[in-house]
Write an enzyme that holds these catalytic residues in place. Sequence first.
Site, PDB file in Angstrom:
ATOM      1  N   HIS A  78       0.637  10.557 -15.016  1.00 56.53           N
ATOM      2  CA  HIS A  78      -0.689  10.999 -14.575  1.00 56.53           C
ATOM      3  C   HIS A  78      -0.704  12.385 -13.955  1.00 56.53           C
ATOM      4  O   HIS A  78      -1.754  12.927 -13.658  1.00 56.53           O
ATOM      5  CB  HIS A  78      -1.286  10.013 -13.562  1.00 56.53           C
ATOM      6  CG  HIS A  78      -0.679  10.108 -12.193  1.00 56.53           C
ATOM      7  ND1 HIS A  78       0.572   9.629 -11.907  1.00 56.53           N
ATOM      8  CD2 HIS A  78      -1.143  10.640 -11.036  1.00 56.53           C
ATOM      9  CE1 HIS A  78       0.841   9.829 -10.623  1.00 56.53           C
ATOM     10  NE2 HIS A  78      -0.171  10.460 -10.081  1.00 56.53           N
TER      11      HIS A  78
HETATM   12  N1  UDP Z   1       0.145   1.376  -9.816  1.00 55.83           N
HETATM   13  C1  UDP Z   1      -0.652   0.273 -10.100  1.00 55.83           C
HETATM   14  N2  UDP Z   1      -1.126   0.118 -11.381  1.00 55.83           N
HETATM   15  C2  UDP Z   1      -0.830   1.002 -12.379  1.00 55.83           C
HETATM   16  C3  UDP Z   1      -0.007   2.120 -12.085  1.00 55.83           C
HETATM   17  C4  UDP Z   1       0.446   2.283 -10.789  1.00 55.83           C
HETATM   18  O1  UDP Z   1      -0.906  -0.550  -9.217  1.00 55.83           O
HETATM   19  O2  UDP Z   1      -1.294   0.808 -13.503  1.00 55.83           O
HETATM   20  C5  UDP Z   1       0.635   1.536  -8.447  1.00 55.83           C
HETATM   21  C6  UDP Z   1       2.133   1.693  -8.365  1.00 55.83           C
HETATM   22  O3  UDP Z   1       2.773   0.438  -8.351  1.00 55.83           O
HETATM   23  C7  UDP Z   1       2.290   2.465  -7.059  1.00 55.83           C
HETATM   24  C8  UDP Z   1       1.052   3.320  -7.015  1.00 55.83           C
HETATM   25  O4  UDP Z   1       0.122   2.731  -7.927  1.00 55.83           O
HETATM   26  O5  UDP Z   1       2.290   1.601  -5.948  1.00 55.83           O
HETATM   27  C9  UDP Z   1       1.383   4.714  -7.413  1.00 55.83           C
HETATM   28  O6  UDP Z   1       0.230   5.434  -7.573  1.00 55.83           O
HETATM   29  P1  UDP Z   1       0.130   6.721  -8.496  1.00 55.83           P
HETATM   30  O7  UDP Z   1       1.205   6.693  -9.503  1.00 55.83           O
HETATM   31  O8  UDP Z   1      -1.285   6.772  -8.970  1.00 55.83           O
HETATM   32  O9  UDP Z   1       0.294   7.910  -7.468  1.00 55.83           O
HETATM   33  P2  UDP Z   1       1.526   8.625  -6.755  1.00 55.83           P
HETATM   34  O10 UDP Z   1       2.426   7.569  -6.184  1.00 55.83           O
HETATM   35  O11 UDP Z   1       2.204   9.487  -7.770  1.00 55.83           O
HETATM   36  O12 UDP Z   1       0.901   9.421  -5.676  1.00 55.83           O
END
Ligand code: UDP
Length: 363
Positions: A207
């Site tokens: 993403h």
């Molecule tokens: N996550 C979720 N469903 C999905 C993809 C990710 O619940 O389809 C959760 C994942 O397990 C983690 C969090 O979202 O806890 C991560 O968020 P994201 O990847 O959007 O953002 P980042 O961590 O890079 O800030």
Amino acid sequence: MNIVTIVGARPQFIKAAVVSAALARHADVRERLLHTGQHFDDNMSALFFRELGVPAPAWNLGLSGGTHGAMTGAQLAGIEQILLTERPDLVLLYGDTNSTLAGALAAAKLHVPVAHVEAGLRSFNRRMPEETNRVLTDHVSRWLFAPTDTAVLNLRREGLPADWIHQVGDVMFDAALHFSLLAKARSRRHPVFAELAGRPFVLATVHRAENTDAPERLRAIVAALVALAGEIDVVWPLHPRTRQVLAQSGITLASSGTMHCIEPLGYLDMIELEQAAQMVVTDSGGVQKETFFFGKPCVTLRDETEWVELVDAGWNRLAPPTSVDALRAAFDAALGSVGVPVRPFGAGDAAQRIARILLGGPG
Ligand code: UDP
């Protein structure tokens, strides 16, 4: 103590789930959530409130989309109005999104003290919007809740006062421990579990703007994962931004047989899949760590990471998506590999420690 917590994006709802629960145990705390609306699809927002027991937002500004400046500016103005009326004792912020920065600026200008959970993370890549958001937020915060020793070091190097910095561990570790116990019973069992029928699989998420906004990188990722699906099932919950970019840029990606392109998952389904996967391929910060919590190898589709401990310990491999061959080599090296035992993220009590410190205790 009157706290306004500002959230807007998926990972912030997960972090708030554990910290809000810890704050709720203190009778003298009144915490209310302000949702900027940055993420608004049911499966990127409301689902997390329902599944994880996050308190319903007291306010939802419904502000998403647009350029970074337009979004952050609108959120800043909206948050300021609420803080002017509410005059909370402190504003609680998570991570590195535009909602985090808008909340930090609105609070700092009104002299409302700021507490930042996940302080001190650095990629040292100033082209990332997240890096700007987190550096600026840290520098207007009074409480800096650092998840790791590396994060503490980064904050100290930037001259932030030692007694404002608290190494409490990582709230995502708290969340993974707590919710993985519940997930078996409560996960919604997405249809992909039945499609997999117990076969081994790789879980992928993409993403980050540096990949979605760079067509050649996105093409390399898609081609490498499609090729991988020739050998092992690949489950790819598509972030709305990635789905949109794929559609706009004419990059073809379809579910077929062993390639499962699905809608974003709820957290309980997601951590169930992480625990069952052979390997995870991701550019997410949170997912890199969860993969380690569950003892699985990770390939990170980035040039650098904030979570360097996991690369050093051999759990995570950085694979800049510059070519299909480079990615395929990284997948081959990671599949079946294990790292050395490390515990950089605390004891799973970060949320309780944050609550105690905010109330004036030693943590
Ligand atoms: N996550 C979720 N469903 C999905 C993809 C990710 O619940 O389809 C959760 C994942 O397990 C983690 C969090 O979202 O806890 C991560 O968020 P994201 O990847 O959007 O953002 P980042 O961590 O890079 O800030």
